[in-house]
Design a protein around this motif. Structure first.
Motif, PDB file in Angstrom:
ATOM      1  N   VAL A 171       0.857  -1.195   0.000  1.00 51.15           N
ATOM      2  CA  VAL A 171       0.000   0.000   0.000  1.00 51.15           C
ATOM      3  C   VAL A 171       0.885   1.234   0.000  1.00 51.15           C
ATOM      4  CG1 VAL A 171      -1.781   1.286   1.259  1.00 51.15           C
ATOM      5  CG2 VAL A 171      -1.819  -1.210   1.257  1.00 51.15           C
ATOM      6  N   ALA A 172       0.535   2.212  -0.817  1.00 50.08           N
ATOM      7  CA  ALA A 172       1.250   3.482  -0.871  1.00 50.08           C
ATOM      8  C   ALA A 172       0.289   4.605  -0.470  1.00 50.08           C
ATOM      9  CB  ALA A 172       1.810   3.724  -2.269  1.00 50.08           C
ATOM     10  N   VAL A 173       0.810   5.803  -0.353  1.00 51.39           N
ATOM     11  CA  VAL A 173       0.003   6.967   0.012  1.00 51.39           C
ATOM     12  C   VAL A 173       0.039   7.980  -1.124  1.00 51.39           C
ATOM     13  CG1 VAL A 173      -0.315   8.849   1.659  1.00 51.39           C
ATOM     14  CG2 VAL A 173       0.477   6.616   2.467  1.00 51.39           C
ATOM     15  N   ASP A 174      -1.148   8.320  -1.616  1.00 49.13           N
ATOM     16  CA  ASP A 174      -1.275   9.320  -2.684  1.00 49.13           C
ATOM     17  C   ASP A 174      -1.396  10.698  -2.045  1.00 49.13           C
ATOM     18  OD1 ASP A 174      -1.755  10.824  -4.898  1.00 49.13           O
ATOM     19  OD2 ASP A 174      -3.660   9.866  -5.432  1.00 49.13           O
ATOM     20  N   ARG A 175      -0.385  11.527  -2.253  1.00 51.10           N
ATOM     21  CA  ARG A 175      -0.356  12.860  -1.649  1.00 51.10           C
ATOM     22  C   ARG A 175      -0.661  13.959  -2.658  1.00 51.10           C
ATOM     23  NH1 ARG A 175       1.934  12.178   3.344  1.00 51.10           N
ATOM     24  NH2 ARG A 175       3.158  10.253   3.642  1.00 51.10           N
ATOM     25  N   SER A 176      -1.188  13.569  -3.818  1.00 46.83           N
ATOM     26  CA  SER A 176      -1.457  14.567  -4.849  1.00 46.83           C
ATOM     27  C   SER A 176      -2.662  15.445  -4.511  1.00 46.83           C
ATOM     28  CB  SER A 176      -1.694  13.887  -6.199  1.00 46.83           C
ATOM     29  OG  SER A 176      -2.794  12.994  -6.123  1.00 46.83           O
ATOM     30  N   PRO A 182      -4.726   6.401   1.035  1.00 44.82           N
ATOM     31  CA  PRO A 182      -4.014   5.150   0.748  1.00 44.82           C
ATOM     32  C   PRO A 182      -4.442   4.566  -0.597  1.00 44.82           C
ATOM     33  CG  PRO A 182      -5.742   4.788   2.372  1.00 44.82           C
ATOM     34  CD  PRO A 182      -5.692   6.267   2.123  1.00 44.82           C
ATOM     35  N   VAL A 183      -3.492   4.075  -1.354  1.00 36.46           N
ATOM     36  CA  VAL A 183      -3.761   3.443  -2.646  1.00 36.46           C
ATOM     37  C   VAL A 183      -2.907   2.190  -2.746  1.00 36.46           C
ATOM     38  CG1 VAL A 183      -4.352   5.609  -3.805  1.00 36.46           C
ATOM     39  CG2 VAL A 183      -1.970   4.820  -3.787  1.00 36.46           C
ATOM     40  N   LEU A 184      -3.227   1.337  -3.718  1.00 31.55           N
ATOM     41  CA  LEU A 184      -2.421   0.145  -3.948  1.00 31.55           C
ATOM     42  C   LEU A 184      -1.025   0.536  -4.399  1.00 31.55           C
ATOM     43  CD1 LEU A 184      -4.949  -2.208  -5.792  1.00 31.55           C
ATOM     44  CD2 LEU A 184      -4.345  -2.186  -3.366  1.00 31.55           C
ATOM     45  N   GLY A 185      -0.044  -0.272  -4.017  1.00 33.46           N
ATOM     46  CA  GLY A 185       1.324  -0.017  -4.426  1.00 33.46           C
ATOM     47  C   GLY A 185       1.472  -0.086  -5.934  1.00 33.46           C
ATOM     48  N   PRO A 186       2.571   0.432  -6.468  1.00 33.11           N
ATOM     49  CA  PRO A 186       2.746   0.488  -7.920  1.00 33.11           C
ATOM     50  C   PRO A 186       2.732  -0.871  -8.601  1.00 33.11           C
ATOM     51  CG  PRO A 186       4.800   0.993  -6.759  1.00 33.11           C
ATOM     52  CD  PRO A 186       3.709   0.993  -5.739  1.00 33.11           C
ATOM     53  N   ASN A 187       3.139  -1.927  -7.887  1.00 34.70           N
ATOM     54  CA  ASN A 187       3.175  -3.267  -8.475  1.00 34.70           C
ATOM     55  C   ASN A 187       2.137  -4.211  -7.865  1.00 34.70           C
ATOM     56  OD1 ASN A 187       5.482  -2.579 -10.056  1.00 34.70           O
ATOM     57  ND2 ASN A 187       6.765  -2.880  -8.243  1.00 34.70           N
ATOM     58  N   THR A 188       1.222  -3.670  -7.068  1.00 38.52           N
ATOM     59  CA  THR A 188       0.268  -4.496  -6.344  1.00 38.52           C
ATOM     60  C   THR A 188      -1.029  -4.657  -7.122  1.00 38.52           C
ATOM     61  OG1 THR A 188       1.164  -3.709  -4.243  1.00 38.52           O
ATOM     62  CG2 THR A 188      -0.980  -4.784  -4.175  1.00 38.52           C
ATOM     63  N   SER A 189      -1.455  -5.896  -7.311  1.00 41.28           N
ATOM     64  CA  SER A 189      -2.748  -6.162  -7.934  1.00 41.28           C
ATOM     65  C   SER A 189      -3.826  -6.176  -6.860  1.00 41.28           C
ATOM     66  CB  SER A 189      -2.732  -7.515  -8.653  1.00 41.28           C
ATOM     67  OG  SER A 189      -2.582  -8.570  -7.719  1.00 41.28           O
ATOM     68  N   ARG A 190      -5.062  -5.982  -7.299  1.00 34.51           N
ATOM     69  CA  ARG A 190      -6.172  -5.985  -6.349  1.00 34.51           C
ATOM     70  C   ARG A 190      -6.303  -7.363  -5.691  1.00 34.51           C
ATOM     71  NH1 ARG A 190     -10.279  -2.574  -5.648  1.00 34.51           N
ATOM     72  NH2 ARG A 190      -9.696  -1.443  -7.539  1.00 34.51           N
ATOM     73  N   ARG A 191      -6.066  -8.420  -6.463  1.00 35.21           N
ATOM     74  CA  ARG A 191      -6.168  -9.775  -5.920  1.00 35.21           C
ATOM     75  C   ARG A 191      -5.101 -10.007  -4.844  1.00 35.21           C
ATOM     76  NH1 ARG A 191      -8.576 -14.540  -7.680  1.00 35.21           N
ATOM     77  NH2 ARG A 191      -9.268 -13.523  -9.585  1.00 35.21           N
ATOM     78  N   GLU A 192      -3.899  -9.503  -5.087  1.00 37.82           N
ATOM     79  CA  GLU A 192      -2.849  -9.646  -4.085  1.00 37.82           C
ATOM     80  C   GLU A 192      -3.215  -8.907  -2.812  1.00 37.82           C
ATOM     81  OE1 GLU A 192       1.875  -8.532  -3.345  1.00 37.82           O
ATOM     82  OE2 GLU A 192       0.912  -8.088  -5.267  1.00 37.82           O
ATOM     83  N   PHE A 193      -3.795  -7.726  -2.949  1.00 37.96           N
ATOM     84  CA  PHE A 193      -4.185  -6.946  -1.778  1.00 37.96           C
ATOM     85  C   PHE A 193      -5.256  -7.673  -0.971  1.00 37.96           C
ATOM     86  CE2 PHE A 193      -6.989  -3.865   0.267  1.00 37.96           C
ATOM     87  CZ  PHE A 193      -6.083  -3.193   1.071  1.00 37.96           C
ATOM     88  N   VAL A 194      -6.248  -8.241  -1.671  1.00 34.16           N
ATOM     89  CA  VAL A 194      -7.317  -8.975  -0.976  1.00 34.16           C
ATOM     90  C   VAL A 194      -6.736 -10.179  -0.244  1.00 34.16           C
ATOM     91  CG1 VAL A 194      -9.414 -10.337  -1.288  1.00 34.16           C
ATOM     92  CG2 VAL A 194      -9.130  -8.183  -2.535  1.00 34.16           C
ATOM     93  N   GLY A 195      -5.842 -10.910  -0.908  1.00 36.67           N
ATOM     94  CA  GLY A 195      -5.227 -12.065  -0.271  1.00 36.67           C
ATOM     95  C   GLY A 195      -4.425 -11.674   0.958  1.00 36.67           C
ATOM     96  N   ALA A 196      -3.694 -10.572   0.858  1.00 38.37           N
ATOM     97  CA  ALA A 196      -2.928 -10.104   2.001  1.00 38.37           C
ATOM     98  C   ALA A 196      -3.845  -9.697   3.151  1.00 38.37           C
ATOM     99  CB  ALA A 196      -2.056  -8.921   1.587  1.00 38.37           C
ATOM    100  N   ALA A 197      -4.956  -9.042   2.808  1.00 41.22           N
ATOM    101  CA  ALA A 197      -5.919  -8.647   3.840  1.00 41.22           C
ATOM    102  C   ALA A 197      -6.510  -9.867   4.536  1.00 41.22           C
ATOM    103  CB  ALA A 197      -7.030  -7.803   3.223  1.00 41.22           C
ATOM    104  N   VAL A 198      -6.790 -10.925   3.763  1.00 35.58           N
ATOM    105  CA  VAL A 198      -7.310 -12.161   4.361  1.00 35.58           C
ATOM    106  C   VAL A 198      -6.281 -12.768   5.301  1.00 35.58           C
ATOM    107  CG1 VAL A 198      -7.999 -14.533   3.852  1.00 35.58           C
ATOM    108  CG2 VAL A 198      -8.877 -12.657   2.456  1.00 35.58           C
ATOM    109  N   LEU A 199      -5.023 -12.788   4.880  1.00 32.26           N
ATOM    110  CA  LEU A 199      -3.957 -13.360   5.696  1.00 32.26           C
ATOM    111  C   LEU A 199      -3.801 -12.604   7.012  1.00 32.26           C
ATOM    112  CD1 LEU A 199      -1.621 -15.351   5.971  1.00 32.26           C
ATOM    113  CD2 LEU A 199      -0.180 -13.718   4.751  1.00 32.26           C
ATOM    114  N   VAL A 200      -3.819 -11.275   6.941  1.00 33.17           N
ATOM    115  CA  VAL A 200      -3.692 -10.462   8.151  1.00 33.17           C
ATOM    116  C   VAL A 200      -4.912 -10.652   9.047  1.00 33.17           C
ATOM    117  CG1 VAL A 200      -3.547  -8.106   9.034  1.00 33.17           C
ATOM    118  CG2 VAL A 200      -2.182  -8.778   7.064  1.00 33.17           C
ATOM    119  N   SER A 201      -6.090 -10.749   8.441  1.00 32.69           N
ATOM    120  CA  SER A 201      -7.320 -10.945   9.216  1.00 32.69           C
ATOM    121  C   SER A 201      -7.285 -12.259   9.992  1.00 32.69           C
ATOM    122  CB  SER A 201      -8.541 -10.915   8.290  1.00 32.69           C
ATOM    123  OG  SER A 201      -8.668  -9.663   7.656  1.00 32.69           O
TER     124      SER A 201
END
Length: 392
Positions: A171-176, A182-201
């Motif tokens: 996750v990155a931070v959009d300061r524009s 907060p936004v997805l990182g430059p190389n992060t897919s939405r599926r990867e983010f969801v999977g990571a969220a499940v793992l942390v949960s």
């Protein structure tokens, strides 16, 4: 004199809570740290928060009942005996944490209380036997379920989940804009983010579960002795767990997240689901669950199951090919790739296959996870036998 004993008891309680934080953070968040989803600092913070929630809500029920069934009479808990019990719990857990191996707080605490009960002639052997049987069965279930998933289902699950660990921040931070978002990182897919969220949960759920049962391991003896009320002791124990999660837990996070095996994100989710499902099932029937042991054996089982996909059962029996367990075996198929049948995979095609599973690390983990509860049980029994026979 009573004030001095209470002060000593509180210090020992803090020591036990500190070591509980160190030993339980690894199994809960080790997979997420090993997969690069969380830093060790973030894992410690989440552990502290969700442990405290579990302790404050359901945990107080466990504190009330811990000494009710394992021993026939709660009168064995005096200030003196409670201090000795807490000393053996904290001391044994510290040995495991210092060695970088997360030991089971439930096994260690029950062992110390059982030592007290046996020496006093108040131990309920029927209840103790039932608990011991489940402690043997549950890690074996976790191991073999994970082996089967790793050998037969992991490629399919990997295609379904389709999660890969990308380079850079999740996750990155959009300061524009006016307000940073907060936004997805430059190389992060939405599926990867969801999977990571499940793992942390899932890690947060395990931390909550730890709080519901393990807070009793730190404060139940002192509460049973009538030293302090429930709420102050829960707050005290939670604070000690927080310190342990942010400091000594770094050792167990390293062991659970990378020393045993390198966990890609999909594998980490599988391990967390298997371990947490078994822990919740045991808790539902009133068995103090050792999720430290279950999670460790699940990690080992999944790694071994993935690695043995490179050889058939027949080949292994005939001795045509050595079956080596690779720490990189969990990272075999990328999402969308064609999956060869079992026995047709080339070990050279598995990332990291040249690095063999480290038997010394696995042996150290298994040895310490059995030694720590034994140390607590035998030490408590011997001490109380001497005290009851010659001193009290």
């Amino acid at each position: 004199m009573v004030e001095v004993l209470i002060a000593i008891g509180l210090v020992v309680t803090l020591f036990v809570g500190f070591n509980i934080g160190g030993s339980t953070t690894g199994p809960a968040f080790g997979p997420a740290v090993g997969a690069g989803v969380l830093s060790k600092l973030a894992a410690g913070v989440l552990m502290a928060i969700f442990f405290a929630i579990g302790a404050w809500t359901i945990g107080r029920r466990v504190v009330e009942t811990l000494g009710g069934e394992l021993v026939y009479s709660s009168s064995v808990f005096t200030l003196e005996t409670s201090i000795v019990v807490l000393f053996f719990i904290g001391g044994a857990l510290f040995v495991g944490n210092y060695a970088g191996v997360p030991a089971s707080t439930s096994m260690t605490a029950v062992g110390a209380i059982a030592g007290l009960g046996a020496a006093a002639g108040e131990l309920n052997w029927v209840v103790m036997g039932e608990i011991a049987v489940w402690w043997i069965v549950s890690p074996l279930v976790g191991f073999w379920v994970s082996v089967m998933i790793g050998r037969y289902l992991y490629p399919t699950i990997n295609r379904w989940v389709a999660i890969t660990s990308s380079d850079g921040k999740l996750v990155a931070v959009d300061r524009s804009g006016t307000v940073p978002t907060p936004v997805l990182g430059p190389n992060t897919s939405r599926r990867e983010f969801v999977g990571a969220a499940v793992l942390v949960s899932i890690g947060c759920l395990m931390a909550f579960s730890s709080g519901t049962s393990n807070i009793a391991n730190a404060i139940a003896p002192l509460y049973g002795a009538g030293a302090l009320g429930m709420n102050p002791l829960i707050l005290l124990g939670g604070a000690a767990v927080t310190v342990g999660a942010l400091t000594i837990a770094r050792r167990t996070l390293a062991t659970m997240g990378s020393d045993i095996t390198e966990l890609p994100l999909t594998a980490a989710i599988v391990v967390a689901v298997v371990a947490s499902a078994i822990v919740i099932g045991l808790s539902a029937i009133g068995i103090p669950a050792s999720f430290v042991i279950i999670a460790t054996m699940s990690i080992v089982g999944l790694g071994w199951g993935r690695a043995t996909r490179t050889t058939t059962v027949t080949e292994g029996i005939r001795g045509k090919e050595d079956t080596n367990v690779s720490v990189g075996a969990l990272a075999a198929e990328e999402p969308g790739e064609e999956v060869p049948d079992i026995g047709e995979e080339d070990p050279e095609d598995i990332p990291g296959a040249a690095d063999l599973f480290d038997p010394s690390t696995t042996g150290r983990v298994v040895l310490m996870q059995n030694f720590v509860p034994m140390l607590s049980t035998i030490g408590a029994y011997a001490t109380f036998w001497v005290l009851f026979t010659f001193v009290w």
